[in-house]
Design a protein around this motif. Structure first.
Motif, PDB file in Angstrom:
ATOM      1  N   PRO A 605      -0.145  19.219  10.578  1.00  0.00           N
ATOM      2  CA  PRO A 605       0.569  19.418   9.306  1.00  0.00           C
ATOM      3  C   PRO A 605       1.336  18.157   8.914  1.00  0.00           C
ATOM      4  O   PRO A 605       2.066  17.569   9.719  1.00  0.00           O
ATOM      5  CB  PRO A 605       1.532  20.572   9.623  1.00  0.00           C
ATOM      6  CG  PRO A 605       0.851  21.334  10.704  1.00  0.00           C
ATOM      7  CD  PRO A 605       0.155  20.291  11.550  1.00  0.00           C
ATOM      8  N   GLY A 606       1.160  17.740   7.682  1.00  0.00           N
ATOM      9  CA  GLY A 606       1.807  16.521   7.208  1.00  0.00           C
ATOM     10  C   GLY A 606       1.000  15.267   7.428  1.00  0.00           C
ATOM     11  O   GLY A 606       1.341  14.210   6.894  1.00  0.00           O
ATOM     12  N   GLY A 607      -0.088  15.356   8.228  1.00  0.00           N
ATOM     13  CA  GLY A 607      -0.954  14.202   8.404  1.00  0.00           C
ATOM     14  C   GLY A 607      -0.380  13.132   9.309  1.00  0.00           C
ATOM     15  O   GLY A 607       0.391  13.407  10.230  1.00  0.00           O
ATOM     16  N   PHE A 608      -0.724  11.871   9.049  1.00  0.00           N
ATOM     17  CA  PHE A 608      -0.316  10.764   9.906  1.00  0.00           C
ATOM     18  C   PHE A 608      -0.065   9.525   9.053  1.00  0.00           C
ATOM     19  O   PHE A 608      -0.607   9.397   7.959  1.00  0.00           O
ATOM     20  CB  PHE A 608      -1.388  10.464  10.955  1.00  0.00           C
ATOM     21  CG  PHE A 608      -2.704  10.015  10.374  1.00  0.00           C
ATOM     22  CD1 PHE A 608      -3.008   8.665  10.251  1.00  0.00           C
ATOM     23  CD2 PHE A 608      -3.654  10.933   9.946  1.00  0.00           C
ATOM     24  CE1 PHE A 608      -4.215   8.235   9.709  1.00  0.00           C
ATOM     25  CE2 PHE A 608      -4.872  10.522   9.416  1.00  0.00           C
ATOM     26  CZ  PHE A 608      -5.150   9.175   9.296  1.00  0.00           C
ATOM     27  N   ARG A 609       0.731   8.622   9.598  1.00  0.00           N
ATOM     28  CA  ARG A 609       1.023   7.380   8.887  1.00  0.00           C
ATOM     29  C   ARG A 609       0.111   6.273   9.398  1.00  0.00           C
ATOM     30  O   ARG A 609      -0.026   6.061  10.607  1.00  0.00           O
ATOM     31  CB  ARG A 609       2.488   6.966   9.069  1.00  0.00           C
ATOM     32  CG  ARG A 609       2.876   5.766   8.186  1.00  0.00           C
ATOM     33  CD  ARG A 609       4.374   5.524   8.213  1.00  0.00           C
ATOM     34  NE  ARG A 609       4.768   4.520   7.229  1.00  0.00           N
ATOM     35  CZ  ARG A 609       5.320   3.345   7.519  1.00  0.00           C
ATOM     36  NH1 ARG A 609       5.547   2.999   8.785  1.00  0.00           N
ATOM     37  NH2 ARG A 609       5.655   2.497   6.560  1.00  0.00           N
ATOM     38  N   LEU A 610      -0.503   5.565   8.469  1.00  0.00           N
ATOM     39  CA  LEU A 610      -1.278   4.389   8.819  1.00  0.00           C
ATOM     40  C   LEU A 610      -0.355   3.297   9.342  1.00  0.00           C
ATOM     41  O   LEU A 610       0.841   3.247   8.998  1.00  0.00           O
ATOM     42  CB  LEU A 610      -2.044   3.881   7.594  1.00  0.00           C
ATOM     43  CG  LEU A 610      -3.135   4.793   7.047  1.00  0.00           C
ATOM     44  CD1 LEU A 610      -3.598   4.298   5.687  1.00  0.00           C
ATOM     45  CD2 LEU A 610      -4.311   4.877   8.016  1.00  0.00           C
ATOM     46  N   HIS A 611      -0.908   2.422  10.132  1.00  0.00           N
ATOM     47  CA  HIS A 611      -0.120   1.321  10.666  1.00  0.00           C
ATOM     48  C   HIS A 611       0.241   0.349   9.547  1.00  0.00           C
ATOM     49  O   HIS A 611      -0.641  -0.148   8.830  1.00  0.00           O
ATOM     50  CB  HIS A 611      -0.900   0.582  11.754  1.00  0.00           C
ATOM     51  CG  HIS A 611      -0.171  -0.583  12.337  1.00  0.00           C
ATOM     52  ND1 HIS A 611       1.019  -0.465  13.029  1.00  0.00           N
ATOM     53  CD2 HIS A 611      -0.452  -1.917  12.313  1.00  0.00           C
ATOM     54  CE1 HIS A 611       1.434  -1.653  13.412  1.00  0.00           C
ATOM     55  NE2 HIS A 611       0.563  -2.557  13.001  1.00  0.00           N
ATOM     56  N   VAL A 612       1.523   0.096   9.376  1.00  0.00           N
ATOM     57  CA  VAL A 612       2.013  -0.892   8.416  1.00  0.00           C
ATOM     58  C   VAL A 612       2.671  -1.993   9.238  1.00  0.00           C
ATOM     59  O   VAL A 612       3.786  -1.834   9.750  1.00  0.00           O
ATOM     60  CB  VAL A 612       3.008  -0.266   7.411  1.00  0.00           C
ATOM     61  CG1 VAL A 612       3.521  -1.329   6.435  1.00  0.00           C
ATOM     62  CG2 VAL A 612       2.347   0.883   6.647  1.00  0.00           C
ATOM     63  N   ALA A 613       1.965  -3.100   9.384  1.00  0.00           N
ATOM     64  CA  ALA A 613       2.379  -4.129  10.338  1.00  0.00           C
ATOM     65  C   ALA A 613       3.800  -4.622  10.079  1.00  0.00           C
ATOM     66  O   ALA A 613       4.596  -4.788  11.012  1.00  0.00           O
ATOM     67  CB  ALA A 613       1.401  -5.294  10.295  1.00  0.00           C
ATOM     68  N   ALA A 614       4.154  -4.853   8.822  1.00  0.00           N
ATOM     69  CA  ALA A 614       5.483  -5.386   8.521  1.00  0.00           C
ATOM     70  C   ALA A 614       6.590  -4.421   8.916  1.00  0.00           C
ATOM     71  O   ALA A 614       7.725  -4.844   9.173  1.00  0.00           O
ATOM     72  CB  ALA A 614       5.585  -5.724   7.035  1.00  0.00           C
ATOM     73  N   SER A 615       6.287  -3.123   8.973  1.00  0.00           N
ATOM     74  CA  SER A 615       7.291  -2.160   9.430  1.00  0.00           C
ATOM     75  C   SER A 615       7.669  -2.390  10.884  1.00  0.00           C
ATOM     76  O   SER A 615       8.739  -1.964  11.334  1.00  0.00           O
ATOM     77  CB  SER A 615       6.757  -0.732   9.266  1.00  0.00           C
ATOM     78  OG  SER A 615       6.542  -0.413   7.913  1.00  0.00           O
ATOM     79  N   GLU A 616       6.785  -3.038  11.627  1.00  0.00           N
ATOM     80  CA  GLU A 616       7.040  -3.368  13.039  1.00  0.00           C
ATOM     81  C   GLU A 616       7.378  -4.843  13.221  1.00  0.00           C
ATOM     82  O   GLU A 616       7.339  -5.353  14.341  1.00  0.00           O
ATOM     83  CB  GLU A 616       5.803  -3.013  13.877  1.00  0.00           C
ATOM     84  CG  GLU A 616       5.267  -1.611  13.658  1.00  0.00           C
ATOM     85  CD  GLU A 616       6.287  -0.542  14.017  1.00  0.00           C
ATOM     86  OE1 GLU A 616       7.066  -0.784  14.970  1.00  0.00           O
ATOM     87  OE2 GLU A 616       6.300   0.515  13.358  1.00  0.00           O
ATOM     88  N   ARG A 617       7.679  -5.511  12.115  1.00  0.00           N
ATOM     89  CA  ARG A 617       7.955  -6.959  12.134  1.00  0.00           C
ATOM     90  C   ARG A 617       6.784  -7.748  12.725  1.00  0.00           C
ATOM     91  O   ARG A 617       6.958  -8.738  13.443  1.00  0.00           O
ATOM     92  CB  ARG A 617       9.265  -7.261  12.861  1.00  0.00           C
ATOM     93  CG  ARG A 617      10.465  -6.710  12.102  1.00  0.00           C
ATOM     94  CD  ARG A 617      11.797  -7.138  12.641  1.00  0.00           C
ATOM     95  NE  ARG A 617      12.864  -6.741  11.719  1.00  0.00           N
ATOM     96  CZ  ARG A 617      14.178  -6.898  11.950  1.00  0.00           C
ATOM     97  NH1 ARG A 617      14.569  -7.464  13.087  1.00  0.00           N
ATOM     98  NH2 ARG A 617      15.066  -6.508  11.058  1.00  0.00           N
ATOM     99  N   GLU A 618       5.611  -7.291  12.367  1.00  0.00           N
ATOM    100  CA  GLU A 618       4.378  -8.007  12.674  1.00  0.00           C
ATOM    101  C   GLU A 618       3.897  -8.592  11.349  1.00  0.00           C
ATOM    102  O   GLU A 618       3.545  -7.866  10.430  1.00  0.00           O
ATOM    103  CB  GLU A 618       3.344  -7.029  13.246  1.00  0.00           C
ATOM    104  CG  GLU A 618       1.984  -7.640  13.511  1.00  0.00           C
ATOM    105  CD  GLU A 618       0.965  -6.583  13.902  1.00  0.00           C
ATOM    106  OE1 GLU A 618      -0.241  -6.872  13.767  1.00  0.00           O
ATOM    107  OE2 GLU A 618       1.360  -5.472  14.309  1.00  0.00           O
ATOM    108  N   TRP A 619       3.915  -9.908  11.233  1.00  0.00           N
ATOM    109  CA  TRP A 619       3.697 -10.566   9.949  1.00  0.00           C
ATOM    110  C   TRP A 619       2.273 -11.111   9.866  1.00  0.00           C
ATOM    111  O   TRP A 619       1.951 -12.147  10.456  1.00  0.00           O
ATOM    112  CB  TRP A 619       4.714 -11.693   9.754  1.00  0.00           C
ATOM    113  CG  TRP A 619       6.111 -11.284  10.143  1.00  0.00           C
ATOM    114  CD1 TRP A 619       6.802 -11.698  11.239  1.00  0.00           C
ATOM    115  CD2 TRP A 619       6.963 -10.375   9.444  1.00  0.00           C
ATOM    116  NE1 TRP A 619       8.046 -11.116  11.274  1.00  0.00           N
ATOM    117  CE2 TRP A 619       8.177 -10.291  10.181  1.00  0.00           C
ATOM    118  CE3 TRP A 619       6.838  -9.616   8.283  1.00  0.00           C
ATOM    119  CZ2 TRP A 619       9.251  -9.488   9.786  1.00  0.00           C
ATOM    120  CZ3 TRP A 619       7.899  -8.811   7.886  1.00  0.00           C
ATOM    121  CH2 TRP A 619       9.083  -8.751   8.620  1.00  0.00           C
TER     122      TRP A 619
END
Length: 778
Positions: A605-619
């Motif tokens: 329920p609610g699904g999943f979040r795709l990886h957002v590199a900048a959210s992890e300070r991966e530039w």
């Protein structure tokens, strides 16, 4: 003239939401839905086992309530699930020459399309056609093109991930990367600008970050109309004392105060919650000046603190570890004078410094922005200045902070994620080839502006539209309409009739599809689709209503039918994929690694979040760091000099979603039953010898200050409104007549709908020759 003396114009004293919203929902349901059980479909909107709202892309909370929809979401659902039908009998009664005279509102108000249609030139009517025959004729027309790049494949943001993936697969196996997309006209500046700044073209925040932030800045957007569910989030932040700083040329009720219809106390007491703690009405096009002013103030405060032996205002540890380019940015800010900033923004230095002080005192800051930032000729640079502001204090890649582009359509972000792009990366194309066994084209394709330019110049002969209303959404309708009428083939996949369908090619087809609310049955049973919200969360959507007609096909089925007709030797087993959409998702996973365990994860329920590199300070930038990037000067669009020149922004009414007009009211701005208005500052009117309620016209101005008599918008009344000096506002898409097809951001292709240099004058002031020329063009 008092406001009450102008028909359809008067004050609105209530908050956003509240009883006014409930009344509007009831009116929408009464006007569209004949069956009470269909109205109860609203209880399934944005629920884990229900369907995703076909309106905005604001995310769903993890713990949903019984009523996870807003007023405009209810309008969107009722508009799609309407009991009204546009049947073959309707089209037999009305030739296209007659329908062309109808308003856009009237066209869509006829209701849901029920049969596939083909235009018959002899009778000037759309007539029903069997699906197999429609596919055969369309496939034959596409195969007859001497070059696949003569075809354009347009996509609407309401398209599901499954349909969009199949669509890009069809076009690429056909041999082109021509993917004009509705995102090209809204947030493409984000998709181009943010990767250069932070390595990803998406926002970095989650909905939970709003529960943990210390300040929110809202720039160039109107949540009360364009994404009303956001108001619940802003209300919660306001109630816990979070400062919410707004920069917007108009006073918008949704940014001032909000009454939650689900709060019994606010509803019973007619109370409301204040939203903005500070509201700054900058000039249209003054965003970069404000952002540079805030950064200049922060840099000065940082220098003073360090000189006094105190801790700096900027996050120097973050900057040293994660960024490049600070010194050139500081030099640019130092060279930018406060008088220039004040003149361009329309705000005082004191106001800008006060906003910077709120930012400096907050440990975690979120900046939200909309098309008031992106739809400029330097929209890419505008977006990058927001990233700069956040990077100065390390507000990207940590809890409770980040950048938040506010997307419109419910899956406008998702269709790009699964391959709808005119600039595919080599890595993506390599994976596509490995999975499907054909060599995809490698050359850059057309975005929306480039596609329309190619059509107008005869370099494109076929247009296939998966939803949308491209001709009306695009700028410069006189030019665009004429161009689309010269096509060899026009195909529109749609739920309702709109004006773009009436721009007839040598062969024109309307293919009716299922809506988001309707049950989708395929060979292997009932299907779900998936969508991605504006915070990169992917979740399932499962319609439950009986389809409007037994003759409707789903979007994936229509795409597969087109592919089988256009690609007789296809490498893809289209029928097998469409029989069970989980097979499409398996292929998406095979091509896009971020979708690992796709089918399994959407069962949550609610699904999943795709990886957002900048959210992890991966530039994932070319430098491997987040980059401070300079905006030359302060002008978001070319500066136009000339006596009496004002700057107009296009806006949506509260009874509207993109080009879809639900009704003729704009409740929060005090407008009812009309759209023929231009909002102006009372002092600007007085300087021109005008007053509230006067009949007026607008004439666009070229960059060199000359009037553009071919772009005149008349038949308006002027409404004195709380808007910044030097600024005007008029409704989109009608005001598109003022925007040249050449007025767009060269880097992103986004038209400059939000900053149009115009002259405002009393109606009848333009010369008769110019008026007649303008009428002929349309």
């Amino acid at each position: 003239m008092a406001k009450d003396d102008v028909p359809g114009v008067g004050p609105y004293g209530g908050p956003a939401g509240g009883w006014g919203a409930l009344h509007a929902v009831a009116k929408a349901l009464r006007g569209q839905m004949a069956v009470a059980s269909d109205a109860r479909a609203l209880l399934r909107v944005n629920q884990p086992q229900g369907f995703d709202c076909p309106g905005c892309a604001w995310p769903d909370p993890k713990h949903t309530s019984s009523f996870e929809f807003c007023e405009n979401g209810a309008k969107a659902v009722s508009w799609e699930a309407t009991s009204k039908r546009a049947t073959p009998e309707f089209f037999a009664e009305h030739p296209v020459s007659d329908l062309w005279t109808w308003s856009d509102f009237a066209l869509e108000s006829e209701g849901r399309l029920t049969h596939p249609l083909a235009y018959d030139a002899q009778t000037d009517r759309f007539a029903p056609i069997a699906w197999d025959e429609a596919f055969r004729r369309i496939g034959e027309a596409l195969r007859s093109l001497p070059d696949p790049n003569l075809a354009e494949f347009y996509t609407s943001g309401r398209t599901s991930n499954e349909a969009a993936f199949l669509y890009q697969l069809l076009a690429r196996e056909f041999g082109t990367n021509n993917f004009p997309d509705c995102s090209n006209m809204c947030h493409e500046a984000s998709s181009v600008g943010l990767p250069e700044s932070i390595g990803v073209g998406k926002g970095t925040v989650t909905l939970e970050d709003f529960d943990r932030c210390d300040a929110i800045f809202c720039i160039g957007h109107n949540p009360g109309t364009n994404h009303p569910r956001m108001l619940t989030t802003l209300r919660a932040a306001s109630k816990r004392g979070v400062p919410i700083v707004v920069f917007n040329p108009l006073r918008e009720r949704g940014l001032e105060r909000f009454a939650a219809p689900q709060d019994p106390i606010e509803m019973a007491t007619l109370g409301s919650t204040p939203i903005a703690s500070a509201y700054y009405q900058l000039k249209v096009g003054g965003d970069v000046a404000v952002l540079k002013g805030m950064m200049k103030a922060l840099a000065a405060a940082d220098a003073a603190a360090l000189a006094a032996g105190r801790e700096g205002v900027l996050d120097h540890a973050f900057i040293a570890e994660h960024t490049l380019g600070l010194e050139p940015l500081l030099a640019d800010l130092d060279a930018t004078s406060w008088p220039a900033i004040e003149a361009r923004s329309g705000l005082s230095r004191a106001d800008i410094e006060a906003a910077a002080d709120v930012y400096a005192k907050a440990d975690r800051v979120i900046v939200c922005y909309g098309m008031g930032v992106t739809q400029h000729r330097h929209g890419v640079s505008n977006v990058q200045q927001i990233a700069n502001l956040l990077l100065l204090r390390g507000n990207i890649g940590r809890e409770g902070a980040g950048i938040c582009p506010l997307r419109g359509h419910s899956n406008v972000q998702g269709d790009r994620t699964v391959g709808i792009t005119e600039i595919p990366t080599p890595a993506f194309l390599d994976r596509l080839q490995a999975v499907f066994g054909f060599e995809p084209p490698r050359a850059k394709g057309h975005n929306a502006v480039e596609a329309v330019q190619a059509i107008c110049e005869g370099r494109a002969k076929a247009l296939v539209c998966l939803g949308g209303n491209l001709a009306v959404a695009m700028s410069d309708p006189a030019v665009v309409f004429a161009g689309l009428r010269r096509l060899d083939l026009a195909v529109h996949v749609a739920t309702k009739l709109n004006r773009s369908h009436l721009l007839l090619a040598k062969q024109s087809f309307i293919l009716p599809c299922l809506g988001r609310t309707e049950m989708d049955m395929q060979a292997e049973g009932r299907q779900s689709v998936t969508v991605e919200d504006s915070m990169s969360v992917v979740h399932a959507s499962r319609g439950g209503l009986k389809p409007a007609s037994e003759h409707l096909l789903s979007e994936p089925a229509i795409v597969a039918g087109l592919a089988q007709a256009a690609l007789p030797d296809s490498k893809v087993d289209w029928a097998w994929l469409v029989a069970d959409y989980s097979r499409i998702r398996d292929k998406i996973e095979a091509v896009f690694p971020d979708f690992a365990d796709f089918n399994e994860r959407i069962r949550t329920p609610g699904g999943f979040r795709l990886h957002v590199a900048a959210s992890e300070r991966e530039w994932r930038t070319s430098t491997g760091k987040a980059n401070f990037l300079i905006a030359p000067g302060l002008n978001e669009d070319p500066a136009v000099a000339g006596d009496g020149v004002l700057t107009l922004t296009t806006i949506r009414s509260h009874d509207q979603f993109n080009t879809t007009i639900y009704g003729l009211d704009d409740r929060y701005r005090g407008i009812s039953g009309r759209r023929d208005v231009v909002f102006a500052n009372a002092q600007d009117l007085a300087e021109r010898g005008l007053k509230h309620g006067d009949p007026v016209e607008l004439e666009a101005v070229f960059d060199d200050g000359r009037p553009a008599p071919s772009r005149i918008y008349g038949g308006l009344i002027v409404v004195a409104h709380d808007i910044a000096r030097g600024s005007l506002a008029a409704y989109y898409p009608e005001a598109n007549v003022l925007v040249s097809l050449a007025d767009y951001d060269a880097r992103s292709g986004t038209p400059s709908y939000k900053s149009i240099a115009v002259l405002l004058r009393r109606a009848g002031s333009m010369g008769s020759d110019a008026a007649e020329s303008f009428e002929r063009d349309l």
